[in-house]
Write an enzyme that holds these catalytic residues in place. Sequence first.
Site, PDB file in Angstrom:
ATOM      1  N   ASP A 101       0.816  -1.210   0.000  1.00 12.70           N
ATOM      2  CA  ASP A 101       0.000   0.000   0.000  1.00 12.70           C
ATOM      3  C   ASP A 101       0.852   1.263   0.000  1.00 12.70           C
ATOM      4  O   ASP A 101       0.466   2.284  -0.572  1.00 12.70           O
ATOM      5  CB  ASP A 101      -0.932   0.007   1.214  1.00 12.70           C
ATOM      6  N   CYS A 138       1.043  -8.108   5.433  1.00  9.25           N
ATOM      7  CA  CYS A 138       0.584  -6.737   5.230  1.00  9.25           C
ATOM      8  C   CYS A 138      -0.896  -6.657   4.877  1.00  9.25           C
ATOM      9  O   CYS A 138      -1.581  -7.656   4.709  1.00  9.25           O
ATOM     10  CB  CYS A 138       1.472  -6.047   4.202  1.00  9.25           C
ATOM     11  N   ASP A 139      -1.334  -5.446   4.719  1.00 11.23           N
ATOM     12  CA  ASP A 139      -2.715  -4.990   4.815  1.00 11.23           C
ATOM     13  C   ASP A 139      -3.789  -5.943   4.305  1.00 11.23           C
ATOM     14  O   ASP A 139      -4.553  -6.512   5.074  1.00 11.23           O
ATOM     15  CB  ASP A 139      -2.844  -3.657   4.082  1.00 11.23           C
ATOM     16  N   LYS A 140      -3.925  -6.099   3.002  1.00 13.23           N
ATOM     17  CA  LYS A 140      -5.048  -6.864   2.446  1.00 13.23           C
ATOM     18  C   LYS A 140      -4.782  -8.354   2.430  1.00 13.23           C
ATOM     19  O   LYS A 140      -5.706  -9.154   2.273  1.00 13.23           O
ATOM     20  CB  LYS A 140      -5.361  -6.399   1.009  1.00 13.23           C
ATOM     21  N   GLU A 144      -6.853   4.533  -0.445  1.00 17.42           N
ATOM     22  CA  GLU A 144      -6.467   5.117   0.840  1.00 17.42           C
ATOM     23  C   GLU A 144      -6.021   6.556   0.638  1.00 17.42           C
ATOM     24  O   GLU A 144      -5.485   6.912  -0.403  1.00 17.42           O
ATOM     25  CB  GLU A 144      -5.319   4.316   1.466  1.00 17.42           C
ATOM     26  N   SER A 201      -5.256   5.129   5.197  1.00 17.62           N
ATOM     27  CA  SER A 201      -4.190   4.252   5.651  1.00 17.62           C
ATOM     28  C   SER A 201      -4.254   4.138   7.167  1.00 17.62           C
ATOM     29  O   SER A 201      -4.702   5.054   7.861  1.00 17.62           O
ATOM     30  CB  SER A 201      -2.837   4.838   5.237  1.00 17.62           C
TER      31      SER A 201
END
Length: 558
Positions: free
Chosen positions: A78, A119-121, A445, A471
């Site tokens: 991201d 990480c994020d997703k 984001e 974010s």
Amino acid sequence: MRSDRVKAGFERAPHRSLMRATGMTDEDLSRPFIAICNSFNEVIPGHVHLNRVAALIKEEVRKAGGTPVEFNLPGVCDGIAMGHGGMKFSLASRELIADSVETMLSAHAFDAMICIPNCDKIVPGMIMGALRCNIPTIFCSGGPMAAGMAEDGTVLDLNSVFEAVARFKAGKINEEELHSLECRACPGAGSCSGMFTANSMNCLSEVIGLALPGNGSLLATSEERKEFWKQTARRAVEMAKADGPLPRDIVTRDAIDNAFTIDMAMGGSSNTVLHTLAIAREAGVEYDLQRINDISRRTPNICKVAPSSRFHMQDVLRAGGVSAIIHEIARIPGALHLDAMTVSGKTLGETVEGCGIADETVIHPLENAYSRDGGLAILFGNLAEEGAVVKKAGVHPNMMSFRGPAVIFESQEEACEGILAGKVKSGDVVVIRNEGPKGGPGMQEMLAPTSYIMGQGLGAEVALITDGRFSGATHGACIGHISPEAAEGGLIGLLRNGDIIEYSIPDRTLNVCLSEEEIARRRADWKPTYNRVSSSWLSRYRQLATNASKGAVLRRGE
């Protein structure tokens, strides 16, 4: 064994022949197959070391009596995708990852799975896929990055560099100072060092019960993390042999309640709302935003981590980790479902026995909570009939309630240009629209515009609202996930420059000061606005995506 479907009996001789071509022996074929679902790539700092993690885990699986079989999934960084068209693909990649897990597990028979995200997703995507297939599954993330350090000893993280861009643009620092921050903020492998989305989701994986204690806070490069990975590998083989517990045994309504409760206590990223709603859906759990608000109102915020404070995940670890936060919140009668089952084979309550706070400056005791309610809030009103989300733990006290004129931008890119050009003044409410799941498409984001606001010193003087998202590194009066979004007729799409917008986080409200008659007049002239997109994948995502109040998941066909 589940894997007998592809390896047992004379009919499966062709299947075994193909497996032998990969190097499998008779002994390998006799053991339970453990899928190693890895997300290694050389793009994301949080994933750059996961090839070594997988190698260690596979060795331990073999020692424990299993046969590891590794496959890889895509992952988006991201931070690198931020501020340009690449961010449109970030949230959509969660669905791609879930589909990929489902595809690999459905096409090949495994007895258990170890997921290695960071990480994020990638974290929620893997959880969603695991819930669809419902074989014994355990998560072990790559671990958080250590915080960086400036030449003067100031602790740094990625957000420090984003905010420095605005300070450089404003002439507050020179190019040499900016370059120094760039080189020092991210010192090595791991998920970005604050309580951003990646670390929030890794902590919640632990709370939900899909990962062993330590998943959220043990640093990526530590020896303790290596032992954690080995422990996970051994447990996966045990789960394969016992055929349980299964993901749907663990991810229940009680587990989702627990996740949101600890999310409120630790001030997690606003993205956790999107992802946990999506996880609940895959688990067959009906869950709405009002339930999240109810949890927020009764859960004190006892931990603030960057971007909401000077502390980072290494400090949370030193203070006792996620287990210490759970243990402290468990002092409130009925706050947590302590009998919820976890992959350890123990209940949540049993996993945190004796896990007290080791540093009360990082994790506060209940008696000294930052606030009596949680770090996230859901707002409702004529601008958010189906809800909006704010990370209240990161909002300046002066901005808990606010009223000001709208300054409207039709995209994130337009907003970045406008903020850096000085079009936003003290007292304004920045509106960024057409950035929802459909309108974007992809629900970008907004770290760049929020960082520019902070970098210009307007963090306690300007609010920002959007149908996009933020974010986990964002802080300030930033209200996102506005539903319905502009592209589906939400009132945010009818706003005009100068309209007075007001919100109250304590009262959970978000409104524009317009009469019903004026709203009706504007709606009569409204036509849907979509940002043009040439991507086949994003076009499909736009057609199928629900709004943020439902987790921005894809609608299923009949």
